[in-house]
Design a protein around this motif. Sequence first.
Motif, PDB file in Angstrom:
ATOM      1  N   GLN A   5       9.702   3.535   4.518  1.00  0.00           N
ATOM      2  CA  GLN A   5       8.351   2.992   4.367  1.00  0.00           C
ATOM      3  C   GLN A   5       8.310   1.534   4.800  1.00  0.00           C
ATOM      4  OE1 GLN A   5       7.928   4.188   0.257  1.00  0.00           O
ATOM      5  NE2 GLN A   5       6.199   5.487   0.838  1.00  0.00           N
ATOM      6  N   LEU A   6       9.357   0.810   4.496  1.00  0.00           N
ATOM      7  CA  LEU A   6       9.446  -0.581   4.927  1.00  0.00           C
ATOM      8  C   LEU A   6       9.406  -0.669   6.451  1.00  0.00           C
ATOM      9  CD1 LEU A   6       9.968  -3.612   4.531  1.00  0.00           C
ATOM     10  CD2 LEU A   6      12.406  -3.072   4.354  1.00  0.00           C
ATOM     11  N   TYR A   7      10.196   0.145   7.115  1.00  0.00           N
ATOM     12  CA  TYR A   7      10.225   0.105   8.575  1.00  0.00           C
ATOM     13  C   TYR A   7       8.893   0.558   9.171  1.00  0.00           C
ATOM     14  CZ  TYR A   7      15.178  -0.668   7.792  1.00  0.00           C
ATOM     15  OH  TYR A   7      16.376  -1.176   7.358  1.00  0.00           O
ATOM     16  N   LEU A   8       8.243   1.531   8.547  1.00  0.00           N
ATOM     17  CA  LEU A   8       6.924   1.953   9.012  1.00  0.00           C
ATOM     18  C   LEU A   8       5.907   0.823   8.824  1.00  0.00           C
ATOM     19  CD1 LEU A   8       5.018   4.085  10.148  1.00  0.00           C
ATOM     20  CD2 LEU A   8       4.751   4.977   7.807  1.00  0.00           C
ATOM     21  N   ALA A   9       5.987   0.131   7.701  1.00  0.00           N
ATOM     22  CA  ALA A   9       5.087  -1.001   7.451  1.00  0.00           C
ATOM     23  C   ALA A   9       5.268  -2.079   8.515  1.00  0.00           C
ATOM     24  CB  ALA A   9       5.327  -1.578   6.056  1.00  0.00           C
ATOM     25  N   ILE A  10       6.501  -2.332   8.911  1.00  0.00           N
ATOM     26  CA  ILE A  10       6.767  -3.331   9.951  1.00  0.00           C
ATOM     27  C   ILE A  10       6.182  -2.860  11.284  1.00  0.00           C
ATOM     28  CG2 ILE A  10       8.590  -4.461  11.289  1.00  0.00           C
ATOM     29  CD1 ILE A  10      10.270  -4.388   8.643  1.00  0.00           C
ATOM     30  N   ARG A  11       6.356  -1.587  11.607  1.00  0.00           N
ATOM     31  CA  ARG A  11       5.787  -1.042  12.851  1.00  0.00           C
ATOM     32  C   ARG A  11       4.271  -1.164  12.857  1.00  0.00           C
ATOM     33  NH1 ARG A  11       7.978   4.855  14.049  1.00  0.00           N
ATOM     34  NH2 ARG A  11       6.681   4.582  15.899  1.00  0.00           N
ATOM     35  N   LEU A  12       3.639  -0.824  11.735  1.00  0.00           N
ATOM     36  CA  LEU A  12       2.181  -0.887  11.657  1.00  0.00           C
ATOM     37  C   LEU A  12       1.694  -2.335  11.729  1.00  0.00           C
ATOM     38  CD1 LEU A  12       1.500   1.853   8.960  1.00  0.00           C
ATOM     39  CD2 LEU A  12       1.144   2.020  11.449  1.00  0.00           C
ATOM     40  N   VAL A  58       3.356   9.949   0.195  1.00  0.00           N
ATOM     41  CA  VAL A  58       2.900  10.649   1.403  1.00  0.00           C
ATOM     42  C   VAL A  58       1.386  10.532   1.501  1.00  0.00           C
ATOM     43  CG1 VAL A  58       2.571  12.922   2.474  1.00  0.00           C
ATOM     44  CG2 VAL A  58       4.823  12.273   1.619  1.00  0.00           C
ATOM     45  N   ARG A  59       0.699  10.819   0.419  1.00  0.00           N
ATOM     46  CA  ARG A  59      -0.770  10.748   0.414  1.00  0.00           C
ATOM     47  C   ARG A  59      -1.252   9.337   0.776  1.00  0.00           C
ATOM     48  NH1 ARG A  59      -3.071  15.199  -1.881  1.00  0.00           N
ATOM     49  NH2 ARG A  59      -1.640  16.569  -2.988  1.00  0.00           N
ATOM     50  N   GLN A  60      -0.641   8.335   0.182  1.00  0.00           N
ATOM     51  CA  GLN A  60      -1.047   6.959   0.461  1.00  0.00           C
ATOM     52  C   GLN A  60      -0.747   6.581   1.900  1.00  0.00           C
ATOM     53  OE1 GLN A  60      -2.880   4.729  -1.353  1.00  0.00           O
ATOM     54  NE2 GLN A  60      -2.861   3.663   0.602  1.00  0.00           N
ATOM     55  N   THR A  61       0.392   7.011   2.402  1.00  0.00           N
ATOM     56  CA  THR A  61       0.750   6.702   3.784  1.00  0.00           C
ATOM     57  C   THR A  61      -0.211   7.371   4.753  1.00  0.00           C
ATOM     58  OG1 THR A  61       3.073   6.415   3.166  1.00  0.00           O
ATOM     59  CG2 THR A  61       2.599   6.787   5.506  1.00  0.00           C
ATOM     60  N   GLN A 106       0.836  -1.210   0.000  1.00  0.00           N
ATOM     61  CA  GLN A 106       0.000   0.000   0.000  1.00  0.00           C
ATOM     62  C   GLN A 106       0.867   1.254   0.000  1.00  0.00           C
ATOM     63  OE1 GLN A 106      -2.504  -0.028   3.438  1.00  0.00           O
ATOM     64  NE2 GLN A 106      -3.666  -1.820   2.792  1.00  0.00           N
ATOM     65  N   LEU A 107       1.834   1.315   0.920  1.00  0.00           N
ATOM     66  CA  LEU A 107       2.650   2.515   1.085  1.00  0.00           C
ATOM     67  C   LEU A 107       3.473   2.834  -0.160  1.00  0.00           C
ATOM     68  CD1 LEU A 107       3.994   2.147   4.748  1.00  0.00           C
ATOM     69  CD2 LEU A 107       1.872   3.216   3.955  1.00  0.00           C
ATOM     70  N   THR A 108       3.880   1.805  -0.892  1.00  0.00           N
ATOM     71  CA  THR A 108       4.704   2.020  -2.089  1.00  0.00           C
ATOM     72  C   THR A 108       3.872   2.082  -3.367  1.00  0.00           C
ATOM     73  OG1 THR A 108       5.134  -0.354  -2.394  1.00  0.00           O
ATOM     74  CG2 THR A 108       6.719   0.890  -1.041  1.00  0.00           C
ATOM     75  N   LEU A 109       2.561   2.219  -3.206  1.00  0.00           N
ATOM     76  CA  LEU A 109       1.648   2.315  -4.352  1.00  0.00           C
ATOM     77  C   LEU A 109       1.788   1.122  -5.296  1.00  0.00           C
ATOM     78  CD1 LEU A 109       2.177   6.130  -5.042  1.00  0.00           C
ATOM     79  CD2 LEU A 109       0.252   5.061  -3.860  1.00  0.00           C
ATOM     80  N   GLY A 110       2.007  -0.051  -4.714  1.00  0.00           N
ATOM     81  CA  GLY A 110       2.087  -1.273  -5.497  1.00  0.00           C
ATOM     82  C   GLY A 110       3.440  -1.551  -6.129  1.00  0.00           C
ATOM     83  N   GLU A 111       4.431  -0.715  -5.862  1.00  0.00           N
ATOM     84  CA  GLU A 111       5.776  -0.933  -6.419  1.00  0.00           C
ATOM     85  C   GLU A 111       6.380  -2.231  -5.883  1.00  0.00           C
ATOM     86  OE1 GLU A 111       9.022  -0.407  -8.773  1.00  0.00           O
ATOM     87  OE2 GLU A 111       7.196   0.802  -8.796  1.00  0.00           O
ATOM     88  N   TYR A 112       6.102  -2.503  -4.613  1.00  0.00           N
ATOM     89  CA  TYR A 112       6.549  -3.764  -4.000  1.00  0.00           C
ATOM     90  C   TYR A 112       5.304  -4.560  -3.646  1.00  0.00           C
ATOM     91  CZ  TYR A 112      11.195  -1.832  -3.781  1.00  0.00           C
ATOM     92  OH  TYR A 112      12.399  -1.295  -4.127  1.00  0.00           O
ATOM     93  N   VAL A 116       9.016  12.650   5.740  1.00  0.00           N
ATOM     94  CA  VAL A 116       9.846  13.670   5.086  1.00  0.00           C
ATOM     95  C   VAL A 116      10.624  13.155   3.880  1.00  0.00           C
ATOM     96  CG1 VAL A 116      10.032  15.154   7.107  1.00  0.00           C
ATOM     97  CG2 VAL A 116      11.749  13.384   6.725  1.00  0.00           C
ATOM     98  N   ASN A 117      10.912  11.867   3.810  1.00  0.00           N
ATOM     99  CA  ASN A 117      11.680  11.332   2.681  1.00  0.00           C
ATOM    100  C   ASN A 117      10.815  10.623   1.644  1.00  0.00           C
ATOM    101  OD1 ASN A 117      14.336  12.157   3.483  1.00  0.00           O
ATOM    102  ND2 ASN A 117      14.244  10.605   5.091  1.00  0.00           N
ATOM    103  N   PHE A 118       9.467  10.801   1.725  1.00  0.00           N
ATOM    104  CA  PHE A 118       8.549  10.165   0.785  1.00  0.00           C
ATOM    105  C   PHE A 118       8.166  11.177  -0.290  1.00  0.00           C
ATOM    106  CE2 PHE A 118       6.426   7.317   4.292  1.00  0.00           C
ATOM    107  CZ  PHE A 118       7.665   6.894   4.714  1.00  0.00           C
TER     108      PHE A 118
END
Length: 162
Positions: free
Chosen positions: A72-79, A108-111, A31-37, A101-103
């Motif tokens: 985003q990966l680390y945020l996904a793991i936290r969530l 950012v919108r998806q996150t 979700q966070l990567t808009l389907g890139e991964y 800040v680095n997205f």
Amino acid sequence: LARQLMEQARRRFEKNQQPQLLIDAGEIFQQLTLGEYVRLTRAVEQQTELMAVPRCGTEKLPDEMSTGTREQLYLAIRLAYLKQYSRRAEPLPLVLDDVLVNFDDGRVRQTVATLAEVAKSVQILFFTCHPHMVALTKEVVPGLQHIDLPTAMTPGASAVSA
């Protein structure tokens, strides 16, 4: 052909044997990567190496990703951990400080949309000192409660609570 079949069997086995936390983190990361991964995996024989599977291409280690994607990966793991913990116990609040800040703007919108969904069951305190992040979060989540902190604490700091 035999090598290719063995590789396919190995990947299928690894995909089916992943713990729920890794599966949840992979779905959130997608979700966070808009389907890139499309998912996260660990090689069975190397239980410590986390790899992200892109829509196109070969698996990547976190060190092979951009700073924003790695965050985003680390945020996904936290969530995902928060989701798993909340299934067993009273949900804890989540405190985030300038995690976006680095997205790029699309991510950012998806996150923010993903965080808004999580905020339906968990209190999220999102701190930022970037006015454009406040504006963007308000745009993505209308009615978001925004609190300006006194400048004596941190000049220009803002807090957004969902």
